[in-house]
Design an enzyme around this catalytic site. Structure first.
Site, mmCIF file in Angstrom:
data_model
loop_
_atom_site.group_PDB
_atom_site.id
_atom_site.type_symbol
_atom_site.label_atom_id
_atom_site.label_comp_id
_atom_site.label_asym_id
_atom_site.label_seq_id
_atom_site.Cartn_x
_atom_site.Cartn_y
_atom_site.Cartn_z
ATOM 1 N N PHE A 136 0.883 -1.154 -0.193
ATOM 2 C CA PHE A 136 -0.022 0.020 -0.050
ATOM 3 C C PHE A 136 0.967 1.312 -0.131
ATOM 4 C CE2 PHE A 136 -2.594 3.208 1.975
ATOM 5 C CZ PHE A 136 -3.858 2.974 1.439
ATOM 6 N N ASP A 205 1.941 -4.962 8.639
ATOM 7 C CA ASP A 205 0.837 -4.241 8.613
ATOM 8 C C ASP A 205 -0.385 -5.114 8.323
ATOM 9 O OD1 ASP A 205 -1.375 -2.396 7.334
ATOM 10 O OD2 ASP A 205 0.227 -1.070 6.702
ATOM 11 N N TYR A 230 -10.705 1.339 10.801
ATOM 12 C CA TYR A 230 -11.892 1.702 10.007
ATOM 13 C C TYR A 230 -12.329 0.585 9.054
ATOM 14 C CZ TYR A 230 -8.224 3.919 7.160
ATOM 15 O OH TYR A 230 -7.434 4.023 6.613
ATOM 16 N N LYS A 231 -11.574 -0.494 8.750
ATOM 17 C CA LYS A 231 -11.718 -1.443 7.826
ATOM 18 C C LYS A 231 -12.725 -2.528 8.414
ATOM 19 C CE LYS A 231 -8.013 0.074 4.941
ATOM 20 N NZ LYS A 231 -6.590 0.040 4.557
ATOM 21 N N ARG A 379 -12.739 -4.779 -6.702
ATOM 22 C CA ARG A 379 -12.498 -5.497 -5.247
ATOM 23 C C ARG A 379 -13.677 -5.694 -4.837
ATOM 24 N NH1 ARG A 379 -8.477 -2.784 -1.253
ATOM 25 N NH2 ARG A 379 -10.040 -1.330 -1.209
HETATM 26 C C1 LIG Z 1 -5.940 1.009 4.654
HETATM 27 C C2 LIG Z 1 -4.319 0.990 4.468
HETATM 28 C C3 LIG Z 1 -3.646 2.019 5.218
HETATM 29 C C4 LIG Z 1 -4.248 3.373 5.700
HETATM 30 O O1 LIG Z 1 -3.467 4.220 6.111
HETATM 31 P P1 LIG Z 1 -4.343 5.498 6.874
HETATM 32 O O2 LIG Z 1 -2.937 6.171 7.301
HETATM 33 O O3 LIG Z 1 -5.311 4.872 7.704
HETATM 34 O O4 LIG Z 1 -4.829 6.251 5.678
HETATM 35 C C5 LIG Z 1 -2.193 1.543 5.420
HETATM 36 N N1 LIG Z 1 -1.756 0.523 5.003
HETATM 37 C C6 LIG Z 1 -2.508 -0.470 4.294
HETATM 38 C C7 LIG Z 1 -1.732 -1.599 4.005
HETATM 39 C C8 LIG Z 1 -3.860 -0.144 4.425
HETATM 40 O O5 LIG Z 1 -4.330 -1.139 3.713
#
Ligand SMILES: *Cc1c(COP(=O)(O)O)cnc(C)c1O
Length: 404
Positions: A136, A205, A230-231, A379
């Site tokens: 990500f 992560d 939040y997921k 997705r």
């Molecule tokens: C959703 C996600 C993030 C989100 O980072 P934020 O700082 O909350 O915007 C980071 N890493 C991964 C792998 C994600 O899927």
């Protein structure tokens, strides 16, 4: 064909032990949709649905705790200790004993804390930071910056090759447990063990795994981990993230963002910094109380839920969805890039498809909400607490209609 799939979907829903948990969520129809038709929500891997009880709890926090008690609430309403308390509430979902998880700040900020903190534990001659090549984006940007700040170089490596690539020069590897684009699940125990055998640390992560499948941070000897809430944890838009620091490493964790909240004596207002012991060492400044307490209320949806059962249903749902897609969508129009093998699958299905952006827009128009990742990926996230088998079938059927 489709009728027998419907019969199966209905039977699977009737037998589903988690089906009653669905009542804990607000899944009302959006106002532009026909009454009684809540549509199909397959984007809980981006923003989880709203659990019941959150709105009332937030109203109480705002009106009573803030409105009436005001400053007294830091103490009397338990605001000050919320980062550790909510962390301990998340801990069982990621296989962590209490006292190792702290909530606050975004995932991005916690990636920074964890990564720099890990590099600072490594000897100087370990001069490289490995990062998941398909990560990500935020993790990749922060890894590059953290490496630059600490005088290391960053080397992108495919997550599947990470265990083999970690070597004597590696200070730390940053790996996504589940790839956000393909939904591929990576080998956390194996990669962690390989890193330790090579004398390196790993930061995981967990954004796309916590709340969707079992994670065993303590048992697998993970050093540091971060994840968002939040997921799959349904904490709400912008809900604060969490940071796990393994207990044995806490005394060595030298935060790159030492704030007054992580001081051993925050109200001493001392000019010199002396870090607190334990998980609070991961704090920085004043916590985001409103979103943190919304998250705390949202976590009640997990009461009595077994994450093993969640995993079983997640795999069964995504299997069933893939079966429906194979049966209903004309040959050759979509191709799954999510591994078929259970051991390699997270809780989403990603389909490569021509004109995927337009296809997803048409699906959303018809009440099936997934998301689109450029250039060509559809997705569909499966959140076992509230996704039904009939939802998976309807999504596949609507996809087939759109593609025809
Ligand atoms: C959703 C996600 C993030 C989100 O980072 P934020 O700082 O909350 O915007 C980071 N890493 C991964 C792998 C994600 O899927």
């Amino acid at each position: 064909m489709s009728d027998s799939l419907l019969g199966r979907a209905e039977r699977l829903d009737a037998d589903d032990q988690l089906a009653k948990i669905r009542d804990r969520f607000d899944l009302e129809a959006p106002s532009d949709q026909a009454a009684g038709d809540a549509g199909v929500y397959l984007d809980g891997n981006s923003l989880g649905a709203l659990p019941h009880g959150v709105a009332a709890r937030l109203q109480d926090v705002v009106e009573r705790e803030w409105g009436r008690l005001r400053i007294r609430s830091w103490d009397e309403s338990g605001w000050w200790t919320a980062p550790e308390r909510v962390g301990d509430r998340i801990a069982p979902l990621i296989g962590a004993a209490p006292g190792q998880v702290v909530v606050g700040d975004s995932t991005s900020v916690n990636v920074f804390k964890a990564l720099v903190g890990a590099v600072r534990m490594a000897p100087q001659d370990r001069d490289e930071v490995l990062v998941d090549a398909a990560t990500f984006p935020t993790d990749g940007y922060i890894a590059a910056s953290a490496a630059r700040m600490t005088g290391r170089t960053v080397r992108p490596v495919r997550a599947v090759d990470m265990a083999a690539e970690i070597g004597p020069r590696t200070a730390v590897a940053l790996v996504n447990h589940v790839d956000y684009r393909t939904g591929r699940l990576h080998d956390l125990p194996g990669t962690t063990a390989a890193a330790h055998a090579a004398g390196a640390l790993v930061v995981w992560d967990l954004c796309h795994s916590a709340g969707a499948l079992p994670v065993r941070l303590d048992a697998d000897g993970v050093d540091l981990a971060v994840g968002c809430t939040y997921k799959y944890l349904n904490g709400g838009p912008g809900a604060p993230a969490y940071l796990y620091i393994r207990r044995e490493l806490q005394p060595r964790f030298d935060s790159p963002l030492p704030g007054w909240n992580s001081h051993t004596d925050p109200f001493g207002m001392r000019p010199d910094y002396e870090p607190a012991d334990g998980a609070p060492r991961g704090r920085v400044g004043t916590p985001e109380i409103l979103s943190m307490l919304a998250l705390e209320a949202a976590l009640e949806a997990w009461d009595g839920v077994s994450i093993e059962e969640v995993r079983c249903k997640s795999l069964a749902l995504s299997d069933f969805f893939l079966e429906c897609v194979a049966a209903l969508v004309p040959d050759g129009m979509v191709e799954s890039i999510t591994p078929a093998e259970h051991a390699l699958r997270g809780s989403q299905v990603s389909l490569r498809c021509e004109r995927a952006g337009e296809v997803m827009a048409a699906l959303i128009e018809r009440g099936v909400v997934g998301d689109y990742r450029r250039p060509d990926v559809l997705r569909f996230g499966f959140t076992p607490l509230y996704t039904r088998y009939v939802d998976a079938l309807r999504a596949a059927r609507t996809l087939a209609d759109v593609l025809r």
